[in-house]
Scaffold this active site. Structure first.
Site, PDB file in Angstrom:
ATOM      1  N   TYR A 271      28.002  40.084  27.603  1.00 37.07           N
ATOM      2  CA  TYR A 271      28.341  39.185  28.724  1.00 37.07           C
ATOM      3  C   TYR A 271      29.305  39.887  29.682  1.00 37.07           C
ATOM      4  CZ  TYR A 271      30.061  34.724  30.767  1.00 37.07           C
ATOM      5  OH  TYR A 271      30.422  33.680  31.594  1.00 37.07           O
TER       6      TYR A 271
ATOM      7  N   SER B  80      33.123  36.039  36.316  1.00 41.06           N
ATOM      8  CA  SER B  80      33.793  35.532  35.114  1.00 41.06           C
ATOM      9  C   SER B  80      35.130  36.239  34.939  1.00 41.06           C
ATOM     10  CB  SER B  80      32.891  35.821  33.913  1.00 41.06           C
ATOM     11  OG  SER B  80      33.596  35.722  32.695  1.00 41.06           O
TER      12      SER B  80
END
Ligand code: GCO
Ligand code: CA
Length: 263
Positions: A160, A147
């Protein structure tokens, strides 16, 4: 020659979390390039069946397996089933993930742990049980979906980011241990893509929507189909000496500090 380098016809690819979103887009890309797709999700059998139908509509050989990537027993049982019912897994894409958008100071420890469990521990669990066959066969491709948050912080996505940052080092360590068996472990780091996961922050008028368009040199949200090329490359012979690399597909976000919104 170049066709041979990118040929994945007849390969079996397990893509976790492939009933929708980026996982589905990457699996569609692999499937259209000739791979058999193992479709995975854990929400409902109906969602899996609908996704399988969608792959088939696109001429892809797809088979659905519902299991929880965070449960080692579930993973062991289903990998065994896939290997006997479909064949050896040649390509594993660890894509399944979740996000919880909560400021760290308000976040429950249980929620933090759940994000780590699914986004970081699961790629370890699934890889551990798929790689055994790959080691025996001395061939395999593993792609961990990272990510922007593997490299950058952002308000509210601390758990996250911790997981996705950890996934980069897990990728490098898997490459360290398994490259000698002709297994290439790499990552894809998507930028900001138009999916259901980003829907809440993409709505017209949401300040984040304009922020991302301005922050991205390509000046737009990514189209999930833009990830297919990276997925095919990292699944094919073309990447046979590429190990522990994270291929960011981000419209240039990581290349720049950004610019003022009026520039
Ligand atoms: C967010 C987004 C991101 C993206 C993506 C960025 O809230 O900032 O949801 O986390 O999903 O992973 O690369
Ligand atoms: Ca095969």
């Amino acid at each position: 020659m170049s066709q041979e380098l990118f040929n994945i016809k007849g390969k079996v690819a397990l893509v976790t979390g492939s009933t929708h979103g980026l996982g589905m887009a990457m699996a569609m890309g692999l499937g259209k390039a000739g791979a058999t797709i193992i479709v995975n999700g854990n929400s409902s059998q109906e969602k899996i069946d609908n996704a399988v139908a969608e792959y088939k509509k696109n001429g892809i050989n797809a088979i659905g397996y519902k299991f929880n990537v965070a449960s080692e027993d579930d993973v062991i049982n289903n990998i065994k089933k896939i290997e006997t019912e479909v064949g050896n897994i040649d390509i594993l894409v660890n894509n399944a993930g979740i996000i919880k958008r909560t400021p760290l100071v308000d976040m429950e420890v249980e929620d933090f742990k759940q994000v780590l469990d699914i986004d970081l521990v699961s790629p370890f669990i699934v890889s551990k049980h798929v790689v055994k066959g790959m080691i025996e066969r001395k061939a395999g491709k593993i792609i961990n979906i990272c990510s922007m948050m593997s490299e950058l912080g952002r308000n509210t996505v601390g758990a996250y980011a911790a997981a996705k940052g950890g996934l980069v080092m897990l990728t490098k360590n898997m490459a360290t241990e398994w490259a000698r068996f002709n297994i290439q472990v790499n990552g894809i780091g998507p930028g900001y893509f138009a999916t259901s996961q980003t829907a809440p922050i993409r709505v017209d008028g949401h300040p984040f929507n304009e922020f991302i368009v301005n922050r991205t040199p390509a000046a737009k949200w990514g189209d999930p189909n833009d990830l297919a090329g990276a997925a095919i490359f990292l699944s094919a012979k073309a990447s046979d000496f590429v190990n522990g690399h994270i291929l960011y597909v981000d419209g240039g976000i990581l290349a720049t500090i950004g610019k003022p919104s009026n520039e």
